[in-house]
Scaffold this motif. Structure first.
Motif, PDB file in Angstrom:
ATOM      1  N   SER A  57       0.816  -1.207   0.000  1.00  0.00           N
ATOM      2  CA  SER A  57       0.000   0.000   0.000  1.00  0.00           C
ATOM      3  C   SER A  57       0.854   1.262   0.000  1.00  0.00           C
ATOM      4  N   ALA A  58       0.561   2.145  -0.960  1.00  0.00           N
ATOM      5  CA  ALA A  58       1.254   3.432  -0.989  1.00  0.00           C
ATOM      6  C   ALA A  58       0.920   4.257   0.242  1.00  0.00           C
ATOM      7  N   THR A  59      -0.332   4.162   0.696  1.00  0.00           N
ATOM      8  CA  THR A  59      -0.730   4.898   1.896  1.00  0.00           C
ATOM      9  C   THR A  59       0.053   4.432   3.107  1.00  0.00           C
ATOM     10  N   GLN A  60       0.214   3.130   3.251  1.00  0.00           N
ATOM     11  CA  GLN A  60       0.976   2.586   4.365  1.00  0.00           C
ATOM     12  C   GLN A  60       2.423   3.052   4.317  1.00  0.00           C
ATOM     13  N   LEU A  61       2.999   3.041   3.130  1.00  0.00           N
ATOM     14  CA  LEU A  61       4.394   3.462   2.996  1.00  0.00           C
ATOM     15  C   LEU A  61       4.558   4.934   3.354  1.00  0.00           C
ATOM     16  N   THR A  62       3.682   5.777   2.809  1.00  0.00           N
ATOM     17  CA  THR A  62       3.823   7.207   3.083  1.00  0.00           C
ATOM     18  C   THR A  62       3.625   7.503   4.565  1.00  0.00           C
ATOM     19  N   GLU A  63       2.711   6.804   5.205  1.00  0.00           N
ATOM     20  CA  GLU A  63       2.476   7.030   6.632  1.00  0.00           C
ATOM     21  C   GLU A  63       3.671   6.580   7.471  1.00  0.00           C
ATOM     22  N   GLN A  64       4.246   5.437   7.131  1.00  0.00           N
ATOM     23  CA  GLN A  64       5.389   4.946   7.887  1.00  0.00           C
ATOM     24  C   GLN A  64       6.611   5.843   7.690  1.00  0.00           C
ATOM     25  N   LEU A  65       6.787   6.321   6.482  1.00  0.00           N
ATOM     26  CA  LEU A  65       7.915   7.226   6.236  1.00  0.00           C
ATOM     27  C   LEU A  65       7.696   8.568   6.934  1.00  0.00           C
ATOM     28  N   ARG A  66       6.463   9.074   6.897  1.00  0.00           N
ATOM     29  CA  ARG A  66       6.173  10.344   7.560  1.00  0.00           C
ATOM     30  C   ARG A  66       6.442  10.241   9.065  1.00  0.00           C
ATOM     31  N   ALA A  67       6.113   9.113   9.646  1.00  0.00           N
ATOM     32  CA  ALA A  67       6.356   8.912  11.078  1.00  0.00           C
ATOM     33  C   ALA A  67       7.843   8.924  11.399  1.00  0.00           C
ATOM     34  N   ARG A  68       8.673   8.680  10.398  1.00  0.00           N
ATOM     35  CA  ARG A  68      10.127   8.686  10.577  1.00  0.00           C
ATOM     36  C   ARG A  68      10.765   9.958  10.032  1.00  0.00           C
ATOM     37  N   GLY A  69       9.913  10.940   9.703  1.00  0.00           N
ATOM     38  CA  GLY A  69      10.413  12.237   9.252  1.00  0.00           C
ATOM     39  C   GLY A  69      10.770  12.314   7.788  1.00  0.00           C
ATOM     40  N   VAL A  70      10.244  11.397   6.981  1.00  0.00           N
ATOM     41  CA  VAL A  70      10.551  11.368   5.550  1.00  0.00           C
ATOM     42  C   VAL A  70       9.271  11.628   4.763  1.00  0.00           C
ATOM     43  N   MET A  71       9.320  12.602   3.864  1.00  0.00           N
ATOM     44  CA  MET A  71       8.161  12.951   3.046  1.00  0.00           C
ATOM     45  C   MET A  71       8.415  12.565   1.594  1.00  0.00           C
ATOM     46  N   LEU A  72       7.377  12.067   0.927  1.00  0.00           N
ATOM     47  CA  LEU A  72       7.448  11.809  -0.499  1.00  0.00           C
ATOM     48  C   LEU A  72       6.065  12.029  -1.100  1.00  0.00           C
ATOM     49  N   SER A  73       6.005  12.057  -2.427  1.00  0.00           N
ATOM     50  CA  SER A  73       4.747  12.334  -3.118  1.00  0.00           C
ATOM     51  C   SER A  73       4.160  11.053  -3.670  1.00  0.00           C
ATOM     52  N   ALA A  74       2.868  10.845  -3.420  1.00  0.00           N
ATOM     53  CA  ALA A  74       2.139   9.735  -4.031  1.00  0.00           C
ATOM     54  C   ALA A  74       1.497  10.234  -5.318  1.00  0.00           C
ATOM     55  N   VAL A  84      19.899  12.731   2.724  1.00  0.00           N
ATOM     56  CA  VAL A  84      19.701  11.626   1.787  1.00  0.00           C
ATOM     57  C   VAL A  84      20.185  10.319   2.409  1.00  0.00           C
ATOM     58  N   GLU A  85      21.317  10.353   3.087  1.00  0.00           N
ATOM     59  CA  GLU A  85      21.810   9.148   3.745  1.00  0.00           C
ATOM     60  C   GLU A  85      20.843   8.679   4.825  1.00  0.00           C
ATOM     61  N   ARG A  86      20.247   9.630   5.529  1.00  0.00           N
ATOM     62  CA  ARG A  86      19.257   9.270   6.545  1.00  0.00           C
ATOM     63  C   ARG A  86      18.048   8.601   5.901  1.00  0.00           C
ATOM     64  N   VAL A  87      17.572   9.129   4.767  1.00  0.00           N
ATOM     65  CA  VAL A  87      16.446   8.520   4.061  1.00  0.00           C
ATOM     66  C   VAL A  87      16.811   7.104   3.604  1.00  0.00           C
ATOM     67  N   CYS A  88      18.023   6.939   3.110  1.00  0.00           N
ATOM     68  CA  CYS A  88      18.464   5.611   2.669  1.00  0.00           C
ATOM     69  C   CYS A  88      18.460   4.623   3.837  1.00  0.00           C
ATOM     70  N   GLU A  89      18.902   5.066   4.988  1.00  0.00           N
ATOM     71  CA  GLU A  89      18.894   4.205   6.171  1.00  0.00           C
ATOM     72  C   GLU A  89      17.463   3.810   6.547  1.00  0.00           C
ATOM     73  N   VAL A  90      16.559   4.779   6.519  1.00  0.00           N
ATOM     74  CA  VAL A  90      15.166   4.492   6.848  1.00  0.00           C
ATOM     75  C   VAL A  90      14.586   3.479   5.864  1.00  0.00           C
ATOM     76  N   LEU A  91      14.846   3.664   4.572  1.00  0.00           N
ATOM     77  CA  LEU A  91      14.321   2.747   3.562  1.00  0.00           C
ATOM     78  C   LEU A  91      14.873   1.341   3.757  1.00  0.00           C
ATOM     79  N   GLN A  92      16.138   1.238   4.083  1.00  0.00           N
ATOM     80  CA  GLN A  92      16.763  -0.065   4.262  1.00  0.00           C
ATOM     81  C   GLN A  92      16.242  -0.785   5.504  1.00  0.00           C
ATOM     82  N   GLN A  93      15.860  -0.022   6.516  1.00  0.00           N
ATOM     83  CA  GLN A  93      15.385  -0.613   7.766  1.00  0.00           C
ATOM     84  C   GLN A  93      13.881  -0.873   7.748  1.00  0.00           C
ATOM     85  N   LEU A  94      13.174  -0.262   6.809  1.00  0.00           N
ATOM     86  CA  LEU A  94      11.724  -0.344   6.798  1.00  0.00           C
ATOM     87  C   LEU A  94      11.257  -1.738   6.400  1.00  0.00           C
ATOM     88  N   GLU A  95      10.421  -2.344   7.211  1.00  0.00           N
ATOM     89  CA  GLU A  95       9.865  -3.667   6.926  1.00  0.00           C
ATOM     90  C   GLU A  95       8.376  -3.499   6.622  1.00  0.00           C
TER      91      GLU A  95
END
Length: 249
Positions: free
Chosen positions: A196-213, A232-243
């Motif tokens: 779900s794109a909604t799930q992804l955007t919400e989880q990223l927002r909770a970690r301080g990362v914004m993106l456009s759907a 950018v490195e912080r975003v990469c870390e969040v993406l790599q850790q996101l399950e």
């Protein structure tokens, strides 16, 4: 009357042959074809750039058929820096009018410019006035624009490098179906089935990362002057850790 005709291009880029085939015949039943508009770089095409050869072919076709040629150049300096095939002056010789944005990658607080012949700009001023547009004491914004053009163009390469870094990380994530080619500073990717794109955007927002759907499970990151290497490195870390878990059927 006016009637827009949209062409399906390669990541938003259309060819001279497509344009030639889309020109209406000289018949009273059809609107007269008068204007061709290109976007460089393309937005929904993921920041794709036109080649110099393509632009020369399109410009030559338009001149031979009496069509005006406009460039939506909101990110044109990204194209100039990345392609290395043409300069701003080169593009000015190919198009009848160009719009550029100073407030995207170039970092100005606001500001778009419309470029064209003296007669064209005089007409644009009148249209703007009819629509109620106008601005006074705008010198401080012009100063910001001059600074951006003098200092922030070459550094756009840094944004492109950071965008490619994001693209590589996304390609390795199991919940990503596809990452579009990253040519400049736009990263467009789609989610695998069941996610779900909604799930992804919400989880990223909770970690301080914004993106456009963008709809249909397609999402977008954009790098620019205000996004640092560390961010950018912080975003990469969040993406790599996101399950991310697939949605329940």
């Amino acid at each position: 009357r006016r009637q827009a005709k949209l062409l399906a291009g390669d990541r938003g880029r259309i060819s001279a042959s497509q344009i030639a085939a889309a020109i209406n015949v000289d018949d009273s039943h059809f609107p007269r074809s008068a204007l061709v508009c290109l976007e460089n770089t393309t937005n929904k095409g993921g920041g794709a750039c036109y080649s110099r050869t393509s632009l020369l072919e399109i410009s030559a076709l338009c001149r031979s058929r009496g069509l005006s040629l406009h460039l939506d150049g909101a990110r044109v300096f990204n194209a100039i820096v990345e392609s290395g095939e043409y300069s701003a002056r080169d593009l000015g010789q190919l198009f009848d009018s160009i719009s550029i944005c100073l407030s995207k990658g170039l970092g100005c607080p606001v500001g778009s410019l419309l470029l064209g012949s003296r007669a064209f700009i005089a007409r644009a001023h009148r249209v703007r006035k009819v629509l109620g547009g106008g601005m006074r004491q705008a010198g401080f914004l012009a100063a910001a624009g001059l600074y951006a053009l003098q200092h922030n163009v070459e550094r756009l390469r840094e944004d492109h490098i950071r965008a490619r870094r994001l693209g590589r990380v996304l390609e390795a994530r199991p919940w990503v179906h596809r990452v579009a080619p990253v040519d400049t500073n736009i990263v467009i990717f789609s989610l695998a089935d069941g996610y779900s794109a909604t799930q992804l955007t919400e989880q990223l927002r909770a970690r301080g990362v914004m993106l456009s759907a963008m709809g249909g499970g397609v999402l977008r990151f954009v790098t620019h002057l205000d996004v640092s290497e560390q961010q950018v490195e912080r975003v990469c870390e969040v993406l790599q850790q996101l399950e991310l878990q697939p949605s329940q059927p």
